[in-house]
Design a protein around this motif. Sequence first.
Motif, PDB file in Angstrom:
ATOM      1  N   MET B 161       0.892  -1.352  -0.069  1.00  0.00           N
ATOM      2  CA  MET B 161       0.034   0.051  -0.033  1.00  0.00           C
ATOM      3  C   MET B 161       0.801   1.191  -0.115  1.00  0.00           C
ATOM      4  SD  MET B 161      -3.214  -0.255   0.084  1.00  0.00           S
ATOM      5  CE  MET B 161      -4.289   0.913   0.851  1.00  0.00           C
ATOM      6  N   LEU B 162       1.882   1.074   0.790  1.00  0.00           N
ATOM      7  CA  LEU B 162       2.719   2.324   0.921  1.00  0.00           C
ATOM      8  C   LEU B 162       3.389   2.560  -0.231  1.00  0.00           C
ATOM      9  CD1 LEU B 162       3.982   4.504   2.657  1.00  0.00           C
ATOM     10  CD2 LEU B 162       5.855   2.878   3.000  1.00  0.00           C
ATOM     11  N   GLU B 163       3.864   1.592  -1.102  1.00  0.00           N
ATOM     12  CA  GLU B 163       4.180   1.837  -2.502  1.00  0.00           C
ATOM     13  C   GLU B 163       3.322   2.512  -3.419  1.00  0.00           C
ATOM     14  OE1 GLU B 163       6.956  -1.237  -4.530  1.00  0.00           O
ATOM     15  OE2 GLU B 163       5.002  -1.661  -4.827  1.00  0.00           O
ATOM     16  N   VAL B 164       2.065   1.988  -3.476  1.00  0.00           N
ATOM     17  CA  VAL B 164       1.084   2.684  -4.086  1.00  0.00           C
ATOM     18  C   VAL B 164       0.847   3.905  -4.047  1.00  0.00           C
ATOM     19  CG1 VAL B 164      -1.233   2.525  -5.069  1.00  0.00           C
ATOM     20  CG2 VAL B 164      -0.068   0.444  -4.534  1.00  0.00           C
ATOM     21  N   ALA B 165       0.916   4.377  -2.610  1.00  0.00           N
ATOM     22  CA  ALA B 165       0.495   5.751  -2.328  1.00  0.00           C
ATOM     23  C   ALA B 165       1.808   6.543  -2.646  1.00  0.00           C
ATOM     24  CB  ALA B 165       0.475   5.543  -0.728  1.00  0.00           C
ATOM     25  N   THR B 167       3.840   6.423  -5.173  1.00  0.00           N
ATOM     26  CA  THR B 167       3.850   6.439  -6.471  1.00  0.00           C
ATOM     27  C   THR B 167       2.825   7.172  -7.014  1.00  0.00           C
ATOM     28  OG1 THR B 167       2.921   4.238  -6.928  1.00  0.00           O
ATOM     29  CG2 THR B 167       5.477   4.459  -7.091  1.00  0.00           C
TER      30      THR B 167
END
Lengths: 716, 218
Positions: B161-165, B167
């Motif tokens: 999720m952090l990655e999605v957020a 980027t």
Amino acid sequence: MFVTDVPGLTRLLVAVLLVLVVCANPSQGTQDNDTRAHGDEEHQQGNSTAHRKAFPVLSFNYEYVRKPFEISLWILLALLMKLGFHVIPRVSHVVPESCLLIFVGLLVGGVIKAIRQTAPVLDTDLFFLYLLPPIILDAGYFLPIRPFTENLGTILVFAVVGTLWNAFFVGGAMYGVCQLEGGQLRGVDLLSCLLFGSIVSAVDPVAVLAVFEEIHINELLYILVFGESLLNDAVTVVLYHLFEEFSHAGVVTVADALLGGLCFFVVSCGGILVGAIYGLLGAFTSRFTSHTRVIEPLFVFLYSYMAYLSAEVFHLSGIMSLIACGVVMRPYVEANISHKSYTTVKYFLKMWSSVSETLIFIFLGVSTVAGPHAWNWTFVIVTVVLCLVSRVLGVVGLTFVINKFRIVKLTKKDQFIVAYGGLRGAIAFSLGFLLTGNKMKDLFLTAIITLIFFTVFVQGMTIRPLVELLEVKKKRECDGSINEEIHTQFLDHLLVGIEDICGHYGHHHWKDKLSRFNKAYVKKWLIAGDRSTEPQLLSFYNKMEMKQAMMMVESGGGVSIFKPNIEPTAPSRRKTVISKSREMEVRKMLHSNMQKNRQRLRSYSRHDLMMDPFEDDVSEVRFRKQRVEMERRMSHYLTVPAKRPEPPPSVRRVAFEPGQWHRPHFPRFFFLFFFLARNVNAGGVVTPKVHPLCSTQSLHEQFKALRRLSDPGPKS
Amino acid sequence: QQQQQQQQRRHYEELAHKSGFSTEQIKNLHKRFRQLSGNKETISRANLDSIPALANNPIKKQIIDAFFDKRNQRQDDEVGSLEEIGLEQFLMVMSHFRPPAHKSGEEERQAARRQKLRFLFNMHDTDGDGIITLVEYRKELLSKSGAIGHQAAKAIADAAMLEVASTNAPHMAPDDFYEGITFEHFQQILKGLEMESRMHIRFLDVDTTTMRCGKATS
């Protein structure tokens, strides 16, 4: 700064060249034993007749170390050349390294010839037994499996059918031309031509690697050309031996042809089998190496080399055996060996293959100058033209058929690159060299060399601008995010499920069956301890984390360590998530790296304040301040419940000191912290190269991102 | 009898037009449909549940739910799930797994990719609100492979999720709140996977008569 080094470097190189040439002088060699014996005798005589010579304080005995000295000197020369090319920036952008190395080889060969000495030639034994295996092992061990297996059908068609087509077309057409031309060429019979055709038809993996590595082309094209160059070895071996036997015998019967076909299957499948056996042995051995980590890399190298040699004993395809060994061994060995051993394996393979490649190209140049030549304009030019034409026709024709079976069709651009990337290289040369008792040997050898030069120089140099011009897709920069990995696996399960609903046993079904078999039986035997049950996603995640952590630490972060947060779940769940020993390993490694960094920090701050913005006192203080700030914000994050913009005031303590850990139930903070901390240092000082998909932005933004996660708060 | 056949053929043609399959493929799929449903007109969840090969699949429940999900019927924005599905709905779901057509232009490929990604998105977004929240993502990861423990699954989901957020929404204001992954973000994050060429079953578009749905209820 570099400009002043260049003349120095050139001087050094020239000096090395001269020394080398002098040492290559064989005239000293013949007398070594005599001189030594003679000297001794004289000495003794001298003693007995009381004409005492003074005790030799300094003596010169070159013959003793001659062979290793020369070998080392050659290798050193090759590597200095390589170094030199990268110092001169403009040249290495235009001309691929392989061309430069051949050029250097030509120069050296010329020098040696001018001094009228015999130059070391690219001996077939030397090439096939010592120089080629490291390159192939490097390629095979790091072969990207997924694209390879997805395109296996296409690759096989190109490798087998394409090479056969090339060989027969070139051989046949050559024969026709020879008959028409007459004169010197009339003596060339059909079988010789076919033999010649089979030698020049094979795409060479060394040349392909050397050129394609530099142009960073997309994965599909790379794997197509490269896979073809590896797999066509079986075809080449069979054809070569076949035609050689025939040209001695003089007559071909149908039975012989059939036997030839059978031979092909034996050679290829046998090679793969031998490789797989050695691979399994290697994997099995690596299971027990947990107490002797130092020798682990050797097992990888030796088993692979043995696989190659064993295959060569039976005239099976050594290259395929080597590839099979590497591919089979890799997943199990990587799960078993330590991180350091993995790094060692990687670096040694890269190192050896790099040295080999360099030496091959230089020797190619030297041999060109040295070798006996029989130049025939027609023969040479027709060879080059025919090879090009047959390659293009082959690729276009085969693609037409293949595209009917492919989902992702090959476009015209792809076809062009595949055709243009069919480079010939040292294997063709060595095979030509191996021809014995063939009166056409010199003629063939000249043509082969010209062909190699043409493909490597012309095609190698122009492929980069062509790739730019045609806007061919380049390699994806990023390594793969965790989302992609999750979804790749998800997709696999989904497709298997859909196939099951259809009742259709498609290739997803079989792939799934294979991987399940692998997990249930094979992994238990070949992977040590509890790692055999570690699911793939978890290992991917751990690997990624470790990579991040290493990058973080190496960039001078000076960060403290967290205990990796994965705890073994309750015993009723049967499967441990991550073992204690692995945890210890990760921690130890990070700890040691961190210590190293800490020490560096301190020493620099004492002696050299302005050395590096990363490593002086000021930044450390700033880092500490930011860390405290971050601590506060982290705990802030912890308490943000789902969908509530206002955080409650209670703050939970989070320990950041090594060895203390207050909150074991944290979500994977390790990872998140490194994500953030990576930019703490970089924040004011250096901006790391930001990559859209897999890197991080400034600390501030990261924080906000954290708070965004609608975390209902840690449970209990 | 002839009229019945004609009627069926017209029915097939209609279905072919809607789902994009050929009549040959529809005939095969219909055969399989009848097998699964026990010669009835509709399939219920229990029918799909009873396929033995699916038992090993970690995301079995999600796959079955996807068949009964109204959103996958490509009928503008209906939410919820059906109890039973007929042949048409079955085909609509299957059409998400068609390989890309021979001569598809760029927009067609994009449309196909969008459709497939939408299917995946719907599988994750179980409550139908158009956003994949952290809780949903975690749940999905937990169920996916039981060998990953609770903590690890949570941690991985968080990291993802952090990655999605990071980027997709890098410039959020200090008080913004990242609700969850929207469809646009989802598309963005999986841009590199080239769904339109990976997410398909080989319905052998070379020669469709050779595709046979197995009799595998055993």
